[in-house]
Design a protein around this motif. Structure first.
Motif, PDB file in Angstrom:
ATOM      1  N   SER A  38      -2.271   2.653  29.435  1.00 46.73           N
ATOM      2  CA  SER A  38      -3.371   1.871  28.847  1.00 46.73           C
ATOM      3  C   SER A  38      -4.549   1.784  29.813  1.00 46.73           C
ATOM      4  O   SER A  38      -5.706   1.889  29.402  1.00 46.73           O
ATOM      5  CB  SER A  38      -2.897   0.476  28.431  1.00 46.73           C
ATOM      6  OG  SER A  38      -2.430  -0.252  29.549  1.00 46.73           O
ATOM      7  N   GLY A  39      -4.275   1.614  31.101  1.00 44.34           N
ATOM      8  CA  GLY A  39      -5.352   1.577  32.093  1.00 44.34           C
ATOM      9  C   GLY A  39      -6.012   2.927  32.280  1.00 44.34           C
ATOM     10  O   GLY A  39      -7.236   3.021  32.425  1.00 44.34           O
ATOM     11  N   VAL A  40      -5.203   3.986  32.272  1.00 46.81           N
ATOM     12  CA  VAL A  40      -5.748   5.344  32.397  1.00 46.81           C
ATOM     13  C   VAL A  40      -6.633   5.652  31.191  1.00 46.81           C
ATOM     14  O   VAL A  40      -7.747   6.170  31.337  1.00 46.81           O
ATOM     15  CB  VAL A  40      -4.610   6.385  32.541  1.00 46.81           C
ATOM     16  CG1 VAL A  40      -5.141   7.798  32.432  1.00 46.81           C
ATOM     17  CG2 VAL A  40      -3.875   6.198  33.856  1.00 46.81           C
ATOM     18  N   LEU A  41      -6.165   5.309  30.005  1.00 49.56           N
ATOM     19  CA  LEU A  41      -6.944   5.555  28.796  1.00 49.56           C
ATOM     20  C   LEU A  41      -8.251   4.757  28.804  1.00 49.56           C
ATOM     21  O   LEU A  41      -9.308   5.283  28.461  1.00 49.56           O
ATOM     22  CB  LEU A  41      -6.114   5.215  27.556  1.00 49.56           C
ATOM     23  CG  LEU A  41      -6.759   5.485  26.204  1.00 49.56           C
ATOM     24  CD1 LEU A  41      -7.111   6.957  26.051  1.00 49.56           C
ATOM     25  CD2 LEU A  41      -5.833   5.044  25.091  1.00 49.56           C
ATOM     26  N   ALA A  42      -8.185   3.498  29.236  1.00 47.78           N
ATOM     27  CA  ALA A  42      -9.402   2.683  29.314  1.00 47.78           C
ATOM     28  C   ALA A  42     -10.391   3.289  30.303  1.00 47.78           C
ATOM     29  O   ALA A  42     -11.599   3.298  30.052  1.00 47.78           O
ATOM     30  CB  ALA A  42      -9.044   1.251  29.721  1.00 47.78           C
ATOM     31  N   PRO A  47     -16.854   7.558  31.248  1.00 46.19           N
ATOM     32  CA  PRO A  47     -16.971   8.806  32.010  1.00 46.19           C
ATOM     33  C   PRO A  47     -17.434   8.623  33.459  1.00 46.19           C
ATOM     34  O   PRO A  47     -17.245   9.507  34.277  1.00 46.19           O
ATOM     35  CB  PRO A  47     -18.014   9.620  31.227  1.00 46.19           C
ATOM     36  CG  PRO A  47     -18.106   8.978  29.895  1.00 46.19           C
ATOM     37  CD  PRO A  47     -17.695   7.551  30.057  1.00 46.19           C
ATOM     38  N   ARG A  48     -17.991   7.472  33.796  1.00 40.65           N
ATOM     39  CA  ARG A  48     -18.443   7.243  35.172  1.00 40.65           C
ATOM     40  C   ARG A  48     -17.393   6.549  36.032  1.00 40.65           C
ATOM     41  O   ARG A  48     -17.662   6.210  37.178  1.00 40.65           O
ATOM     42  CB  ARG A  48     -19.729   6.423  35.167  1.00 40.65           C
ATOM     43  CG  ARG A  48     -20.891   7.175  34.516  1.00 40.65           C
ATOM     44  CD  ARG A  48     -22.120   6.332  34.537  1.00 40.65           C
ATOM     45  NE  ARG A  48     -21.837   5.084  33.828  1.00 40.65           N
ATOM     46  CZ  ARG A  48     -22.716   4.381  33.160  1.00 40.65           C
ATOM     47  NH1 ARG A  48     -23.950   4.769  33.099  1.00 40.65           N
ATOM     48  NH2 ARG A  48     -22.375   3.270  32.543  1.00 40.65           N
ATOM     49  N   SER A  49     -16.198   6.345  35.505  1.00 31.30           N
ATOM     50  CA  SER A  49     -15.165   5.658  36.271  1.00 31.30           C
ATOM     51  C   SER A  49     -14.633   6.550  37.389  1.00 31.30           C
ATOM     52  O   SER A  49     -14.668   7.777  37.304  1.00 31.30           O
ATOM     53  CB  SER A  49     -14.016   5.210  35.359  1.00 31.30           C
ATOM     54  OG  SER A  49     -13.325   6.314  34.838  1.00 31.30           O
ATOM     55  N   GLU A  50     -14.125   5.910  38.411  1.00 28.06           N
ATOM     56  CA  GLU A  50     -13.587   6.630  39.559  1.00 28.06           C
ATOM     57  C   GLU A  50     -12.329   7.399  39.155  1.00 28.06           C
ATOM     58  O   GLU A  50     -11.465   6.885  38.465  1.00 28.06           O
ATOM     59  CB  GLU A  50     -13.242   5.629  40.667  1.00 28.06           C
ATOM     60  CG  GLU A  50     -12.706   6.264  41.921  1.00 28.06           C
ATOM     61  CD  GLU A  50     -12.329   5.224  42.967  1.00 28.06           C
ATOM     62  OE1 GLU A  50     -11.635   5.590  43.911  1.00 28.06           O
ATOM     63  OE2 GLU A  50     -12.721   4.057  42.823  1.00 28.06           O
ATOM     64  N   GLY A  51     -12.243   8.645  39.595  1.00 30.46           N
ATOM     65  CA  GLY A  51     -11.075   9.467  39.307  1.00 30.46           C
ATOM     66  C   GLY A  51     -10.969   9.896  37.857  1.00 30.46           C
ATOM     67  O   GLY A  51      -9.868  10.141  37.370  1.00 30.46           O
TER      68      GLY A  51
END
Length: 144
Positions: A38-42, A47-51
């Motif tokens: 759920s955190g990975v999907l969020a 698109p600007r999130s880290e990693g």
């Protein structure tokens, strides 16, 4: 309860569990983050999130893995015995629960329990009890 020995698949189940453990370990070693879906999907939604690229590739692997398995073996038949409104409602409730619980079964149940996180132990106990109570009520009390 009896086991259907003709469809009992301990080796593929053990292999799948080992692959899940390996995937979350590699994910954590690779970028220092928990592989909570759920955190990975969020994060992938931003698109600007880290990693972002590692997380997107991780999710892509979740989608491609069954296709690869199906290229070499017969996939099990899927038999969903619920109506679409019930599935949509269940999905929404799970999504809300993962936001309130700050994680899901993969984050708390796989990664958190393996790290002996007290918060994950409590979260996993809560969602397991809630799931069992829901099944009991729906199947045995309401008879749906």
């Amino acid at each position: 309860m009896s086991i259907d020995w003709t469809h009992f698949t301990p080796w593929s189940s053990l292999g799948g569990g080992a692959l899940i453990g390996l995937a979350v370990a590699v994910f954590m070693l690779g970028n220092g983050r928990i592989a909570g879906i759920s955190g990975v999907l969020a994060s992938v939604m931003n698109p600007r999130s880290e990693g972002w690229s590692e997380k997107a590739l991780f999710l892509l692997g979740l989608l491609v893995a069954p296709l690869l398995w199906g290229a070499f073996a017969v996939l099990p038949a899927i038999d969903v015995q619920a109506h679409w409104p019930a599935l949509v409602m269940a999905g929404l409730l799970v999504g809300i629960g993962t936001r309130y619980g700050s994680g899901c079964t993969s984050g708390h149940g796989v990664c958190g329990l393996s790290r002996l996180s007290p918060r994950s132990i409590v979260a996993t106990l809560c969602f397991m009890v809630a799931g069992m109570a829901t099944v009991y009520l729906i199947r045995h009390v309401w008879g749906v």
